[in-house]
Design an enzyme around this catalytic site. Structure first.
Site, short mmCIF file in Angstrom:
data_model
loop_
_atom_site.label_atom_id
_atom_site.label_comp_id
_atom_site.label_asym_id
_atom_site.label_seq_id
_atom_site.Cartn_x
_atom_site.Cartn_y
_atom_site.Cartn_z
N ASP A 310 72.42 70.82 64.59
CA ASP A 310 71.99 72.11 65.13
C ASP A 310 72.93 72.54 66.26
O ASP A 310 72.49 73.02 67.30
CB ASP A 310 70.55 71.98 65.65
N ARG A 314 73.00 77.71 72.07
CA ARG A 314 71.63 77.62 72.63
C ARG A 314 71.23 76.16 72.91
O ARG A 314 70.32 75.92 73.69
CB ARG A 314 70.63 78.27 71.67
N ASN A 315 71.90 75.22 72.28
CA ASN A 315 71.55 73.81 72.46
C ASN A 315 72.51 73.04 73.38
O ASN A 315 72.46 71.82 73.45
CB ASN A 315 71.49 73.10 71.11
N ASP A 328 69.13 68.69 73.42
CA ASP A 328 68.23 69.05 72.35
C ASP A 328 68.50 68.26 71.06
O ASP A 328 69.02 68.78 70.08
CB ASP A 328 68.35 70.56 72.07
#
Ligand code: AMP
Length: 449
Positions: A310, A314-315, A328
């Protein structure tokens, strides 16, 4: 961790200031001398401060904050960096690399003696010499900052010494909060006082927290009564195994009663996506440095056979001085564990599936590998260079896969150099085997820098 020597050489010196977090730890200042009492093999050692007034003071100290008096680590930082470079050069022999002949490190000034390039320019020497430092980043001996900075200012030696002094004097992250958490990780809710909310993720809210009234941390909470318990605990379990300066560190968990907590190091500037969007002024050098830091964390996962699955801005979390770390681990997996349960969390037809970041073989055949992470890294590069720009802007998720399958790739962004775009295109090679490894990406980003 360093492994303590059991010779007479048990007098240590503090490399940084440290403020005790618990009553069993010692507060000390850079330069304080201490005697090693009980070196356990972990990251926290028992020492006695050598000080005329408080000579009886004993307690735990983080082992990466101290070094033996005679060791090179207690010498000024520039010497330390050169010494480490010399050590790496020793291992690297090739006709096209400047060869290391000798070092003189018994007394100052330190010398690194290398082959003389009688017709070569200083720049040529530097280019090859960089190799030693590039490896140093990978094994985490010195941070990417010092590397990039050294590349920048090495011809001006006096400047370089000064810069090392400033940058490297920042305190390193301790390994864990204290020796009490060394093996067990389990803490009590009452030890963590929750403060302001930092954000909200898949499992629940994330807060700033204060541990033991002394240390700032981040606390990820799990919504009560949800079915996500198992995935939440899996994330914690995985984080426990993964330690690298470019991965957000797990400090503790509270799972004896609800609400469950995952306690990690606090990254004061939040998610990279928001940070990029809020900081229009970030220049190319900083952006490429950030990308290299992420590649360095991912190279560690690559070597340890983990896939992240992922990778996206955003992570990634941002700390001080544009330091970024991979966070994350909700979706990350050890390859050997396989993919069981994945569909339930991230069904590729569901809205949650990160289609824009996914390699075609991952989205269509659920064929995840470190090379599908490399594809996502290419997309993440567009987010970084585009300062938080959404990939394939304006496109519907449904349109993307067929287009990408038939060969479409995102065009070069206005601020993107040709060499960076070439890196991106390689990340998006239809054949996963032809994509670079993260280790290669790290080297290429250094070159781009
Ligand atoms: P997550 O549940 O990991 O997706 O986190 C949700 C949001 O909480 C992130 O986007 C960040 O803004 C914030 N956050 C999570 N972990 C941390 C941390 N260690 N330090 C600072 N902010 C964090």
């Amino acid at each position: 961790p360093q492994s303590p020597t059991n010779t007479a050489d048990n007098i240590y010196v503090a490399l940084y200031d440290y403020v005790a977090r618990t009553s069993t730890q010692l507060t000390f200042k850079k330069g304080d001398k201490m005697e090693l009492i009980n070196p356990n093999e972990g990251d926290w050692w028992v020492v006695r401060l050598i000080d005329e007034v408080t000579s009886q003071l004993e307690g735990y100290v983080p082992s990466n904050y101290i070094a033996t008096c005679s060791s090179l680590e207690s010498q000024p930082k520039f010497e330390l960096a050169s010494y480490k470079q010399a050590k790496l050069m020793k291992k690297l022999r090739h006709s096209k690399l400047v060869q290391l002949y000798a070092v003189c490190t018994r007394s100052q000034p330190f010398y690194i003696v290398t082959e003389l390039m009688c017709n070569g320019s200083m720049l040529y020497y530097l280019k090859v010499a960089d190799f030693g430092l590039a490896r140093a980043i990978k094994v985490g001996l010195i941070g990417p900052y010092s590397y990039f900075v050294s590349k920048f200012v090495l011809p001006e030696l006096s400047l370089c010494v000064e810069y090392y002094g400033n940058k490297l004097d920042e305190n390193p992250q301790t390994d864990g909060l204290s020796h009490e958490f060394a093996d067990k990780y389990e803490g009590d809710h009452s030890e963590f006082k929750l403060g302001k909310k930092l954000g909200e993720g898949n499992f629940g809210k994330v807060f700033e927290g204060l541990w033991n009234g002394t240390t700032k941390v981040a606390v990820k909470t799990l919504k009560q009564g949800t079915s996500e318990q198992e995935s939440f605990l899996k994330e914690a379990k995985l984080m426990k195994k993964l330690r690298h300066p470019k991965l957000v560190q797990l400090y503790a968990v509270c799972t004896r009663s609800e609400p469950f907590y995952i306690v990690t190091e606090l990254m004061c500037n939040g998610s990279l996506l928001d940070y990029l969007r809020d900081h229009e002024d970030l220049n190319q050098l900083i952006l490429i440095d950030m990308a290299a830091q992420i590649a360095s964390g991912m190279a560690y996962l690559e070597t340890n056979n983990y896939i992240y699955r992922d990778l996206a801005a955003r992570n990634i979390l941002v700390g001080k001085n544009n330091c970024v770390k991979v966070a994350d681990f909700g979706l990350a997996r050890a390859i050997k564990v396989g993919l069981i349960g994945f569909e339930e969390i991230y069904e590729s037809t569901s809205k949650k599936f990160p289609v824009k970041w996914s390699a075609p073989e991952a989205a269509l055949q659920k064929n995840f590998s470190i090379k599908s992470d490399v594809w996502s890294f290419g997309i993440l590069l567009t987010e970084i260079i585009g300062k938080g720009r959404e990939p394939y802007p304006g496109w519907d998720n449904k349109e993307i896969l067929p287009q990408v399958e038939s060969g479409y790739r995102m065009p070069k962004l206005p601020d993107c150099t040709d060499s960076l775009y070439a890196i991106m295109l390689n990340c998006w090679d239809a054949d996963p085997k032809k994509r670079n490894s993260f280790e290669t990406l790290l080297c290429k980003l250094e070159d781009a820098y």
